[in-house]
Motif scaffolding. Structure first.
Motif, PDB file in Angstrom:
ATOM      1  N   ALA A 297       0.838  -1.214   0.000  1.00 43.74           N
ATOM      2  CA  ALA A 297       0.000   0.000   0.000  1.00 43.74           C
ATOM      3  C   ALA A 297       0.865   1.253   0.000  1.00 43.74           C
ATOM      4  CB  ALA A 297      -0.925  -0.013   1.218  1.00 43.74           C
ATOM      5  N   LEU A 298       1.932   1.249   0.797  1.00 40.09           N
ATOM      6  CA  LEU A 298       2.842   2.393   0.831  1.00 40.09           C
ATOM      7  C   LEU A 298       3.537   2.586  -0.516  1.00 40.09           C
ATOM      8  CD1 LEU A 298       4.558   2.034   4.335  1.00 40.09           C
ATOM      9  CD2 LEU A 298       3.017   3.873   3.592  1.00 40.09           C
ATOM     10  N   SER A 299       3.956   1.498  -1.138  1.00 41.35           N
ATOM     11  CA  SER A 299       4.704   1.600  -2.396  1.00 41.35           C
ATOM     12  C   SER A 299       3.846   2.225  -3.490  1.00 41.35           C
ATOM     13  CB  SER A 299       5.207   0.222  -2.834  1.00 41.35           C
ATOM     14  OG  SER A 299       4.145  -0.610  -3.242  1.00 41.35           O
ATOM     15  N   PHE A 300       2.569   1.843  -3.596  1.00 46.31           N
ATOM     16  CA  PHE A 300       1.702   2.422  -4.613  1.00 46.31           C
ATOM     17  C   PHE A 300       1.467   3.907  -4.350  1.00 46.31           C
ATOM     18  CE2 PHE A 300       0.846  -1.856  -5.969  1.00 46.31           C
ATOM     19  CZ  PHE A 300       0.424  -1.736  -7.277  1.00 46.31           C
ATOM     20  N   ALA A 301       1.300   4.275  -3.078  1.00 51.98           N
ATOM     21  CA  ALA A 301       1.115   5.691  -2.756  1.00 51.98           C
ATOM     22  C   ALA A 301       2.346   6.506  -3.143  1.00 51.98           C
ATOM     23  CB  ALA A 301       0.820   5.848  -1.263  1.00 51.98           C
ATOM     24  N   PHE A 302       3.543   5.970  -2.856  1.00 49.33           N
ATOM     25  CA  PHE A 302       4.780   6.679  -3.206  1.00 49.33           C
ATOM     26  C   PHE A 302       4.913   6.852  -4.714  1.00 49.33           C
ATOM     27  CE2 PHE A 302       6.915   5.084   0.923  1.00 49.33           C
ATOM     28  CZ  PHE A 302       6.432   6.190   1.607  1.00 49.33           C
ATOM     29  N   VAL A 303       4.571   5.803  -5.480  1.00 44.40           N
ATOM     30  CA  VAL A 303       4.651   5.895  -6.943  1.00 44.40           C
ATOM     31  C   VAL A 303       3.742   7.005  -7.449  1.00 44.40           C
ATOM     32  CG1 VAL A 303       4.105   4.711  -9.109  1.00 44.40           C
ATOM     33  CG2 VAL A 303       5.358   3.503  -7.313  1.00 44.40           C
ATOM     34  N   GLY A 304       2.512   7.065  -6.936  1.00 44.65           N
ATOM     35  CA  GLY A 304       1.573   8.086  -7.384  1.00 44.65           C
ATOM     36  C   GLY A 304       2.011   9.495  -7.069  1.00 44.65           C
ATOM     37  N   LEU A 305       2.832   9.662  -6.022  1.00 43.93           N
ATOM     38  CA  LEU A 305       3.237  10.997  -5.602  1.00 43.93           C
ATOM     39  C   LEU A 305       4.534  11.468  -6.254  1.00 43.93           C
ATOM     40  CD1 LEU A 305       2.399  10.709  -1.784  1.00 43.93           C
ATOM     41  CD2 LEU A 305       1.100  11.940  -3.548  1.00 43.93           C
ATOM     42  N   ILE A 306       5.258  10.573  -6.917  1.00 47.25           N
ATOM     43  CA  ILE A 306       6.519  10.963  -7.556  1.00 47.25           C
ATOM     44  C   ILE A 306       6.220  11.818  -8.784  1.00 47.25           C
ATOM     45  CG2 ILE A 306       8.560  10.125  -8.784  1.00 47.25           C
ATOM     46  CD1 ILE A 306       8.424   7.608  -7.030  1.00 47.25           C
ATOM     47  N   GLN A 307       6.840  12.969  -8.870  1.00 44.39           N
ATOM     48  CA  GLN A 307       6.522  13.918  -9.938  1.00 44.39           C
ATOM     49  C   GLN A 307       7.663  14.138 -10.935  1.00 44.39           C
ATOM     50  OE1 GLN A 307       3.557  15.370 -10.436  1.00 44.39           O
ATOM     51  NE2 GLN A 307       2.630  14.421  -8.642  1.00 44.39           N
ATOM     52  N   GLN A 308       8.915  14.080 -10.500  1.00 43.68           N
ATOM     53  CA  GLN A 308       9.998  14.543 -11.363  1.00 43.68           C
ATOM     54  C   GLN A 308      11.046  13.482 -11.650  1.00 43.68           C
ATOM     55  OE1 GLN A 308      11.406  18.053  -9.346  1.00 43.68           O
ATOM     56  NE2 GLN A 308       9.770  19.350 -10.148  1.00 43.68           N
ATOM     57  N   SER A 309      11.741  13.004 -10.653  1.00 40.74           N
ATOM     58  CA  SER A 309      12.919  12.148 -10.873  1.00 40.74           C
ATOM     59  C   SER A 309      12.524  10.682 -10.994  1.00 40.74           C
ATOM     60  CB  SER A 309      13.914  12.319  -9.717  1.00 40.74           C
ATOM     61  OG  SER A 309      14.344  13.662  -9.630  1.00 40.74           O
ATOM     62  N   GLY A 310      12.808  10.094 -12.163  1.00 37.94           N
ATOM     63  CA  GLY A 310      12.451   8.704 -12.387  1.00 37.94           C
ATOM     64  C   GLY A 310      13.169   7.733 -11.477  1.00 37.94           C
ATOM     65  N   TRP A 311      14.407   8.088 -11.070  1.00 36.63           N
ATOM     66  CA  TRP A 311      15.159   7.156 -10.223  1.00 36.63           C
ATOM     67  C   TRP A 311      14.458   6.947  -8.880  1.00 36.63           C
ATOM     68  CZ3 TRP A 311      16.669   8.637  -5.385  1.00 36.63           C
ATOM     69  CH2 TRP A 311      16.730  10.001  -5.122  1.00 36.63           C
ATOM     70  N   MET A 312      13.570   7.869  -8.510  1.00 31.34           N
ATOM     71  CA  MET A 312      12.858   7.724  -7.245  1.00 31.34           C
ATOM     72  C   MET A 312      11.835   6.580  -7.273  1.00 31.34           C
ATOM     73  SD  MET A 312      12.263  11.721  -6.163  1.00 31.34           S
ATOM     74  CE  MET A 312      11.477  11.265  -4.607  1.00 31.34           C
ATOM     75  N   LEU A 313      11.613   5.991  -8.463  1.00 29.79           N
ATOM     76  CA  LEU A 313      10.727   4.837  -8.544  1.00 29.79           C
ATOM     77  C   LEU A 313      11.349   3.585  -7.930  1.00 29.79           C
ATOM     78  CD1 LEU A 313       9.190   5.000 -12.137  1.00 29.79           C
ATOM     79  CD2 LEU A 313       7.964   5.175  -9.974  1.00 29.79           C
ATOM     80  N   PHE A 314      12.667   3.525  -7.882  1.00 27.39           N
ATOM     81  CA  PHE A 314      13.302   2.275  -7.458  1.00 27.39           C
ATOM     82  C   PHE A 314      13.057   1.933  -5.988  1.00 27.39           C
ATOM     83  CE2 PHE A 314      15.291   2.995 -11.489  1.00 27.39           C
ATOM     84  CZ  PHE A 314      15.550   1.717 -11.970  1.00 27.39           C
ATOM     85  N   PRO A 315      13.112   2.884  -5.052  1.00 29.44           N
ATOM     86  CA  PRO A 315      12.788   2.506  -3.665  1.00 29.44           C
ATOM     87  C   PRO A 315      11.373   1.963  -3.486  1.00 29.44           C
ATOM     88  CG  PRO A 315      14.029   4.559  -3.697  1.00 29.44           C
ATOM     89  CD  PRO A 315      13.682   4.251  -5.112  1.00 29.44           C
ATOM     90  N   PRO A 316      10.313   2.647  -4.020  1.00 36.74           N
ATOM     91  CA  PRO A 316       8.983   2.035  -3.877  1.00 36.74           C
ATOM     92  C   PRO A 316       8.839   0.727  -4.643  1.00 36.74           C
ATOM     93  CG  PRO A 316       8.851   4.046  -5.191  1.00 36.74           C
ATOM     94  CD  PRO A 316      10.220   4.001  -4.593  1.00 36.74           C
ATOM     95  N   ALA A 317       9.588   0.581  -5.760  1.00 33.16           N
ATOM     96  CA  ALA A 317       9.552  -0.694  -6.482  1.00 33.16           C
ATOM     97  C   ALA A 317      10.115  -1.815  -5.616  1.00 33.16           C
ATOM     98  CB  ALA A 317      10.344  -0.582  -7.788  1.00 33.16           C
ATOM     99  N   ALA A 318      11.177  -1.513  -4.873  1.00 34.94           N
ATOM    100  CA  ALA A 318      11.731  -2.512  -3.952  1.00 34.94           C
ATOM    101  C   ALA A 318      10.731  -2.847  -2.851  1.00 34.94           C
ATOM    102  CB  ALA A 318      13.040  -1.997  -3.353  1.00 34.94           C
ATOM    103  N   LEU A 319      10.054  -1.811  -2.305  1.00 33.46           N
ATOM    104  CA  LEU A 319       9.025  -2.055  -1.284  1.00 33.46           C
ATOM    105  C   LEU A 319       7.906  -2.934  -1.837  1.00 33.46           C
ATOM    106  CD1 LEU A 319       8.447   1.396   0.506  1.00 33.46           C
ATOM    107  CD2 LEU A 319       9.629  -0.621   1.399  1.00 33.46           C
ATOM    108  N   LEU A 320       7.520  -2.670  -3.086  1.00 34.90           N
ATOM    109  CA  LEU A 320       6.460  -3.454  -3.709  1.00 34.90           C
ATOM    110  C   LEU A 320       6.861  -4.916  -3.838  1.00 34.90           C
ATOM    111  CD1 LEU A 320       3.785  -3.716  -5.308  1.00 34.90           C
ATOM    112  CD2 LEU A 320       5.092  -3.103  -7.352  1.00 34.90           C
ATOM    113  N   ALA A 321       8.073  -5.160  -4.362  1.00 34.99           N
ATOM    114  CA  ALA A 321       8.532  -6.533  -4.564  1.00 34.99           C
ATOM    115  C   ALA A 321       8.667  -7.272  -3.235  1.00 34.99           C
ATOM    116  CB  ALA A 321       9.865  -6.528  -5.312  1.00 34.99           C
ATOM    117  N   ILE A 322       9.223  -6.595  -2.233  1.00 32.28           N
ATOM    118  CA  ILE A 322       9.381  -7.226  -0.923  1.00 32.28           C
ATOM    119  C   ILE A 322       8.010  -7.497  -0.296  1.00 32.28           C
ATOM    120  CG2 ILE A 322      10.234  -6.875   1.428  1.00 32.28           C
ATOM    121  CD1 ILE A 322      12.539  -5.235   0.171  1.00 32.28           C
ATOM    122  N   GLY A 323       7.113  -6.497  -0.376  1.00 33.76           N
ATOM    123  CA  GLY A 323       5.784  -6.668   0.197  1.00 33.76           C
ATOM    124  C   GLY A 323       5.035  -7.823  -0.433  1.00 33.76           C
TER     125      GLY A 323
END
Length: 418
Positions: A297-323
């Protein structure tokens, strides 16, 4: 008698034949991993709608949903070998169609063939069951699981990096791999199901929703089944939509998306291979299920809030995979335990039907919400769904485990779950 047949088959079927069967699964997942990251870029030539991309992703899932039970039944009648060969040759035709598609209907036809041909997993599992005894079966099925993960990661990597040169190149290479695998299997793969053990039951379409509806009537597992359905609804939509999201928001191409998919695959493999075994004794299945759903749930919220830097997708992607790596096996185990003696297989079959429904609805739902409400909407909406799944699981798992019913309410219920 059964063990003597298996022993005889094992003597004539060395490990390389099991690798051929695993290769059919790898080819299936290679295609899925290749199609999903590239689909938005293939569709762009005729339409920029996320709805079209989502509907094509749902088409792939729908074909698998319809065809998988049929190919399993057909393999019981005519043997495993011809079905596996048909799926491999069908995959090569589908990938060639993807490479040569010059219109949206042609692309849809190629995806439909790919989904149908990519339904060989039940037949591959049946082949392994035919030729292995109880002591060796887990290792044989584990080989299929490894091929599943390797194909998914390899397909994403192949599609992303080769598409820098041409969008047609990755499916052409996949077509060649599938065709060569099919030719080798034609020469080297023996039949695993002797004529004496084949069944002559009729081939018909199954009411695949019946097991799901009946399983949902069991109060011991209903909350967990709802939670796992919401989980897969969110994740299946993400798979088909994330490449369009990164293109729209960050200008990413196939190569960057391939890197993201491979990263998610590696995190998932690490979670299932290392973390689950170490965390389960400390936190139990209930703790892993709740924690995994919360992380998703946290990872999807973080993805939706990311506006500019694509590299910021990797931390929530890791949370998603682990979750997901924590939640899915834990929920599956809990559903099995709460189903009651003698019902585990039937209830898990009902759960699989619900997952199939989620895989069918998720991509189309993500595409429609993307077009009508913007790129952020699908991810924030999925975060809400996963938060609901998390709360449902917490409430259900906090209560004492109810005793499963001793019998179904009617003979029709029992038949529906069987």
């Amino acid at each position: 008698m059964r063990h003597s047949v298996i022993d005889s088959l094992e003597e004539t079927l060395p490990m390389r034949h099991r690798y051929i069967v695993a290769g059919s699964v790898l080819v299936d997942m290679l295609g899925y991993g290749l199609i999903m990251p590239l689909l938005p870029f293939m569709v762009q030539a005729w339409s920029g709608d996320a709805t079209i991309v989502g509907l094509l992703g749902s088409l792939y899932a729908a074909m698998q949903l319809l065809v998988a039970p049929l190919v399993g039944t057909i393999s019981d009648r005519i043997g495993r070998r011809p079905v596996i060969l048909g799926c491999l040759f069908g995959s090569s035709v589908a990938y060639l169609g993807l490479a040569l598609a010059n219109s949206l209907p042609m692309l849809a036809l190629a995806i439909a063939i790919s989904g149908a041909a990519g339904s060989s997993m039940p037949v591959a599992q049946a082949y392994i069951a035919d030729v292995t005894g109880p002591d060796d079966r887990a290792r044989g099925l584990g080989l299929l699981g490894a091929a599943f993960g390797l194909g998914l990661i390899g397909g994403a990597a192949m599609g992303g990096f080769l598409s820098q040169y041409s969008l047609a190149l990755p499916p052409l290479l996949a077509a060649g791999i599938a065709f060569l695998n099919a030719l080798y299997a034609t020469i080297a793969l023996p039949e695993s199901l002797p004529p004496a053990r084949r069944r002559s039951h009729p081939i018909r379409f199954h009411n695949w929703l019946a097991p799901a509806l009946t399983a949902l009537q069991l109060p011991t597992v209903r909350p967990l089944l709802i939670a796992v359905t919401l989980l897969n609804l969110a994740f299946s939509g993400l798979q088909s939509n994330v490449a369009l999201f990164t293109l729209t928001r960050f200008g990413w191409g196939p190569a960057q998306n391939a890197l993201l998919f491979v990263f998610v695959g590696l995190c998932a493999a690490f979670t299932q291979g290392v973390l689950v075994g170490r965390l389960q004794p400390r936190f139990s299945e209930a703790g892993l299920a709740g924690g995994g759903l919360g992380l998703m749930a946290l990872s999807f919220a973080f993805v939706g809030l990311i506006q500019q830097s694509g590299w910021m997708l990797f931390p929530p992607a890791a949370l998603l995979a682990i979750g997901m790596g924590l939640a899915v096996p834990a929920i599956t185990s809990l559903v099995s335990l709460r189903a009651g003696s003698g019902r585990q297989g039937a209830v898990l079959g009902g759960m699989q039907a619900l997952i199939s429904l989620a895989l069918l609805l998720g991509p189309a739902g993500f595409g429609i919400s993307f077009d009508y409400f913007g790129p952020t909407a699908p991810y924030l909406g999925s975060s809400v769904l996963l938060t609901g799944a998390w709360l449902i699981s917490l409430i259900a798992l906090a209560r004492p485990t109810p005793s499963p019913p001793r019998m179904f309410r009617s003979s029709e219920d029992s038949e529906a779950l069987s």
